[in-house]
Design an enzyme around this catalytic site. Structure first.
Site, PDB file in Angstrom:
ATOM      1  N   LYS A  38       8.628  -3.993 -35.239  1.00 50.13           N
ATOM      2  CA  LYS A  38       8.700  -2.594 -34.789  1.00 50.13           C
ATOM      3  C   LYS A  38       8.553  -2.524 -33.266  1.00 50.13           C
ATOM      4  CE  LYS A  38       3.778  -2.161 -35.876  1.00 50.13           C
ATOM      5  NZ  LYS A  38       2.805  -1.697 -36.880  1.00 50.13           N
ATOM      6  N   ARG A 136      -4.186   6.703 -43.417  1.00 47.96           N
ATOM      7  CA  ARG A 136      -2.988   7.077 -42.645  1.00 47.96           C
ATOM      8  C   ARG A 136      -1.851   7.490 -43.562  1.00 47.96           C
ATOM      9  NH1 ARG A 136      -0.710   2.759 -38.283  1.00 47.96           N
ATOM     10  NH2 ARG A 136      -0.176   1.634 -40.185  1.00 47.96           N
ATOM     11  N   TYR A 256      -3.343   3.315  -2.394  1.00 43.84           N
ATOM     12  CA  TYR A 256      -3.794   4.701  -2.549  1.00 43.84           C
ATOM     13  C   TYR A 256      -5.301   4.781  -2.744  1.00 43.84           C
ATOM     14  CZ  TYR A 256       1.104   5.964  -3.364  1.00 43.84           C
ATOM     15  OH  TYR A 256       2.445   6.162  -3.239  1.00 43.84           O
ATOM     16  N   MET A 305       3.160   2.792  -8.374  1.00 42.39           N
ATOM     17  CA  MET A 305       4.214   2.927  -9.376  1.00 42.39           C
ATOM     18  C   MET A 305       5.096   1.681  -9.466  1.00 42.39           C
ATOM     19  SD  MET A 305       7.170   5.820  -9.891  1.00 42.39           S
ATOM     20  CE  MET A 305       6.091   7.221  -9.959  1.00 42.39           C
TER      21      MET A 305
HETATM   22  C1  LIG Z   1       2.097  -2.898 -37.233  1.00 44.04           C
HETATM   23  C2  LIG Z   1       1.748  -3.212 -38.637  1.00 44.04           C
HETATM   24  C3  LIG Z   1       1.470  -4.535 -39.029  1.00 44.04           C
HETATM   25  C4  LIG Z   1       1.348  -5.681 -38.058  1.00 44.04           C
HETATM   26  O1  LIG Z   1       0.043  -5.662 -37.492  1.00 44.04           O
HETATM   27  P1  LIG Z   1      -0.464  -6.791 -36.474  1.00 44.04           P
HETATM   28  O2  LIG Z   1      -1.900  -6.459 -36.286  1.00 44.04           O
HETATM   29  O3  LIG Z   1       0.321  -6.616 -35.215  1.00 44.04           O
HETATM   30  O4  LIG Z   1      -0.242  -8.099 -37.115  1.00 44.04           O
HETATM   31  C5  LIG Z   1       1.270  -4.778 -40.373  1.00 44.04           C
HETATM   32  N1  LIG Z   1       1.311  -3.774 -41.280  1.00 44.04           N
HETATM   33  C6  LIG Z   1       1.550  -2.477 -40.934  1.00 44.04           C
HETATM   34  C7  LIG Z   1       1.572  -1.422 -41.974  1.00 44.04           C
HETATM   35  C8  LIG Z   1       1.763  -2.156 -39.600  1.00 44.04           C
HETATM   36  O5  LIG Z   1       1.981  -0.878 -39.265  1.00 44.04           O
END
Ligand SMILES: *Cc1c(COP(=O)(O)O)cnc(C)c1O
Length: 366
Positions: A38, A136, A256, A305
């Site tokens: 993802k 969740r 800055y 930046m």
């Molecule tokens: C992002 C995610 C993972 C992976 O988690 P990591 O801690 O990066 O290994 C696994 N399961 C779900 C449901 C996730 O949203």
């Protein structure tokens, strides 16, 4: 026209990625793997990452939504792609049509998918999501809704798996064990895929009852548990270059806010990376060091930046044009995350689109 080289770039080491995948496989003792890609493969770039991982034929690629699922399918037209998050109802039609694999958190979703699958005359494979403590998404165990979901059958929907998620696998062993126990108890006997473990979960809590693991962070070379860090190899090396080195007299402010004032006559290197590239401004003044010319030197003053300043007074051999490693094999991304008061996941996924991902560069430019 002359080229305009990237000011900041991320070298992606695909051999390190494969090494980490193999380690995930070993640690999970024969379970199938859902490679979690993802958010643009945690900022590393979908295309090169899924191409490299395909040599292992992961059971699934895990993404957040349909938009991301399309990116995986662009590269691998027949890959199985699992939607980790709850899909938007407007995505259901494409999910059925493209045979993406959703997880189901409510009966409304179930019925909607069934109706679409029937009208498209396509069997849709789905997984049930069970909430054993994450809070969740998912059905709650021991509820009438979950019983209803387990009893649900439809000719065009195949419930092939069940998953849950671990909120504290790297923090609370007792809670996590209880969670796994209650998950295992709730699993009906006919599920082809049973999964609960993220990176921390699969490293620490291998369990025979579960046959699919979902590693994300560890694939990219960072362990949520320090004791496994040495077994992994960093995949991303975030780099920039020294653009100029200047002699700054004692007593002058740098950047800055003038939060840093030279305590001696100094040599200050300006480097072409800043918070618009994803280097958090919050690391300013925290003594974070970068890697250049085979050694470390501190960032001084605030991150701006597009640029940072590095005190190279003690490094006589530094020149304009020299490569600077912000994090990678020599500086841990965890150091940056800690200094910013955040986690490596957020640093990786915050690397801006303008940072060129370069998977061709191997070995790393030194
Ligand atoms: C992002 C995610 C993972 C992976 O988690 P990591 O801690 O990066 O290994 C696994 N399961 C779900 C449901 C996730 O949203």
């Amino acid at each position: 026209m002359h080229d305009s080289p990237p000011r900041a770039w991320a070298e992606i080491d695909l051999e390190a990625l494969k090494h980490n995948y193999r380690f995930a496989q070993e640690q999970s003792g024969g379970a199938a793997v859902m490679a979690v890609v993802k958010a643009n493969a945690y900022g590393h770039g979908y295309a090169k990452v899924v191409q490299a991982l395909e040599e292992f034929s992961p059971a699934f690629y895990g993404v957040a939504n349909v938009r991301e699922a399309r990116e995986v399918r662009k590269v691998l037209p027949t890959a199985r792609v699992y939607l980790l998050g709850i899909a938007n109802p407007s995505e259901y039609e494409e999910i059925v049509h493209s045979d993406f694999t959703p997880c189901i958190s409510c009966m409304e979703g179930f019925h909607a998918y069934a109706t679409l699958a029937e009208s498209q005359q396509r069997v849709l494979k789905v997984h049930l999501a069970l909430d054993t403590g994450m809070g969740r998404g998912g059905f709650l165990p021991d509820t009438p809704e979950f019983s209803e979901a387990l009893a649900f059958t439809h000719p065009w929907v195949e419930v092939e798996g069940i998953g849950s998620h671990l909120p504290v696998a790297d923090e609370d062993e007792e809670f996590t064990r209880q969670q796994i126990t209650s998950f295992v108890k709730a699993i009906p006997p006919d599920m082809s895929f049973r999964h609960i473990a993220n990176s921390a979960g699969l490293m620490k809590f291998q369990t025979q009852a579960l046959n699919l693991v979902r590693p994300g962070l560890m694939l990219y070379g960072v362990s949520p548990l320090p004791e496994y860090q040495a077994a992994l190899k960093p995949v991303m090396r975030l780099c920039s270059r020294v653009s100029i080195i200047r002699d700054i007299p004692k007593g002058q402010g740098v950047s800055y806010g003038r939060t840093f004032v030279t305590k001696r006559d100094s040599k200050i290197a300006t480097v072409g990376i800043g918070y618009a590239d994803g280097l958090p401004r919050a690391i300013s003044g925290k003594g974070v060091e970068v890697w250049l010319n085979g050694t470390r030197a501190p960032i001084v003053g605030r991150v701006t930046m597009d640029q940072i300043m590095v005190d190279v007074t003690d490094l006589p051999q530094v020149h304009a044009g020299d490569v600077v490693e912000i994090f990678g094999p020599n500086v841990s991304v965890i150091q940056i995350a800690d200094a910013a008061g955040t986690i490596p996941w957020e640093i990786f996924t915050g690397i801006a689109p303008r940072v060129v991902r370069n998977a061709e560069v191997r070995p790393f430019v030194s």
